[in-house]
Design a protein around this motif. Structure first.
Motif, short mmCIF file in Angstrom:
data_model
loop_
_atom_site.label_atom_id
_atom_site.label_comp_id
_atom_site.label_asym_id
_atom_site.label_seq_id
_atom_site.Cartn_x
_atom_site.Cartn_y
_atom_site.Cartn_z
N ALA A 74 54.92 87.70 44.47
CA ALA A 74 54.48 89.09 44.57
C ALA A 74 54.31 89.47 46.04
N ILE A 75 54.86 90.63 46.39
CA ILE A 75 54.77 91.14 47.75
C ILE A 75 54.26 92.58 47.67
N ILE A 76 53.26 92.89 48.48
CA ILE A 76 52.75 94.27 48.58
C ILE A 76 53.32 94.88 49.85
N CYS A 77 53.93 96.04 49.71
CA CYS A 77 54.54 96.70 50.87
C CYS A 77 53.77 97.97 51.23
N SER A 78 53.95 98.44 52.45
CA SER A 78 53.27 99.65 52.90
C SER A 78 54.14 100.89 52.73
N ASP A 79 55.45 100.74 52.75
CA ASP A 79 56.38 101.86 52.58
C ASP A 79 57.38 101.45 51.50
N TYR A 80 57.14 101.91 50.28
CA TYR A 80 57.92 101.46 49.13
C TYR A 80 59.41 101.73 49.29
N ALA A 81 59.78 102.94 49.70
CA ALA A 81 61.20 103.28 49.82
C ALA A 81 61.90 102.38 50.85
N LYS A 82 61.24 102.16 51.97
CA LYS A 82 61.82 101.33 53.03
C LYS A 82 61.97 99.87 52.56
N SER A 83 60.94 99.35 51.89
CA SER A 83 61.01 97.97 51.42
C SER A 83 61.99 97.81 50.28
N LYS A 84 62.06 98.79 49.40
CA LYS A 84 63.04 98.75 48.30
C LYS A 84 64.45 98.68 48.88
N GLN A 85 64.73 99.51 49.87
CA GLN A 85 66.05 99.51 50.51
C GLN A 85 66.33 98.16 51.17
N PHE A 86 65.34 97.60 51.85
CA PHE A 86 65.50 96.31 52.53
C PHE A 86 65.83 95.20 51.54
N TYR A 87 65.03 95.08 50.48
CA TYR A 87 65.22 93.97 49.55
C TYR A 87 66.46 94.13 48.66
N THR A 88 66.86 95.38 48.38
CA THR A 88 68.04 95.57 47.52
C THR A 88 69.34 95.71 48.31
N GLU A 89 69.31 96.44 49.41
CA GLU A 89 70.55 96.66 50.17
C GLU A 89 70.78 95.60 51.24
N VAL A 90 69.76 95.27 52.02
CA VAL A 90 69.93 94.29 53.09
C VAL A 90 70.04 92.89 52.51
N LEU A 91 69.06 92.51 51.65
CA LEU A 91 69.09 91.17 51.06
C LEU A 91 69.93 91.09 49.79
N GLY A 92 70.27 92.23 49.21
CA GLY A 92 71.16 92.24 48.04
C GLY A 92 70.53 91.75 46.75
N LEU A 93 69.21 91.84 46.61
CA LEU A 93 68.58 91.40 45.38
C LEU A 93 68.80 92.43 44.27
N LYS A 94 68.97 91.93 43.06
CA LYS A 94 69.27 92.78 41.90
C LYS A 94 67.98 93.33 41.30
N ILE A 95 67.97 94.63 41.01
CA ILE A 95 66.82 95.25 40.36
C ILE A 95 66.83 94.90 38.88
N VAL A 96 65.74 94.32 38.42
CA VAL A 96 65.57 93.99 37.00
C VAL A 96 64.90 95.15 36.29
N ARG A 97 63.80 95.66 36.88
CA ARG A 97 63.12 96.83 36.33
C ARG A 97 62.25 97.45 37.41
N GLU A 98 62.02 98.75 37.26
CA GLU A 98 61.18 99.49 38.19
C GLU A 98 60.26 100.39 37.36
N VAL A 99 58.96 100.31 37.64
CA VAL A 99 58.01 101.15 36.93
C VAL A 99 57.03 101.75 37.92
#
Length: 129
Positions: free
Chosen positions: A11-36
């Motif tokens: 579990a990771i807590i981020c301060s800027d959700y949009a920025k971190s979502k872009q980093f983990y999905t686009e930069v690191l290429g992790l696959k989104i399983v679910r978002e709520v």
């Protein structure tokens, strides 16, 4: 005796959700399983898949406290990702403007590794197998 099977999630807590979502999905290429979005907590929870085996849970909360220091604060020191080709992985994340430390060699295993940080400064490692 307690039997632990494997790590279930990180579990990771981020301060800027949009920025971190872009980093983990686009930069690191992790696959989104679910978002709520959890209205009561004013919090997003994004489940990300790492290599069909592990899951990262990315959380957003209003005004989370900053990490005390990097990387020698008490608690989780860093999160390491295994890669087949370190040079290729470094080139990929560098193409997104991510600063990567010089590649080092583990004195005990002889394996190459390097560190970089996510948008909140969480230390991340790439470790070549």
């Amino acid at each position: 005796m307690l039997k632990l099977n494997r790590v279930h999630h990180i579990a990771i807590i981020c301060s800027d959700y949009a920025k971190s979502k872009q980093f983990y999905t686009e930069v690191l290429g992790l696959k989104i399983v679910r978002e709520v979005y959890r209205e009561q907590r004013q919090s997003y929870k994004l489940d990300l898949e790492v290599g069909n085996l592990y899951q990262i849970e990315l959380f957003s909360f209003p005004d989370p406290p900053a990490r005390p220091s990097r990387p020698e604060a008490a608690g989780l020191r860093h999160l390491a990702f295994e890669v087949d080709d370190l040079d290729e992985a470094v080139a990929h994340i560098s193409s997104f403007g991510v600063d990567v430390e010089p590649i080092r060699v583990d004195e005990f295993t002889g394996k190459r590794f390097t560190f970089f940080a996510d948008p909140d400064g969480l230390p991340l490692e790439l470790y070549e197998i």
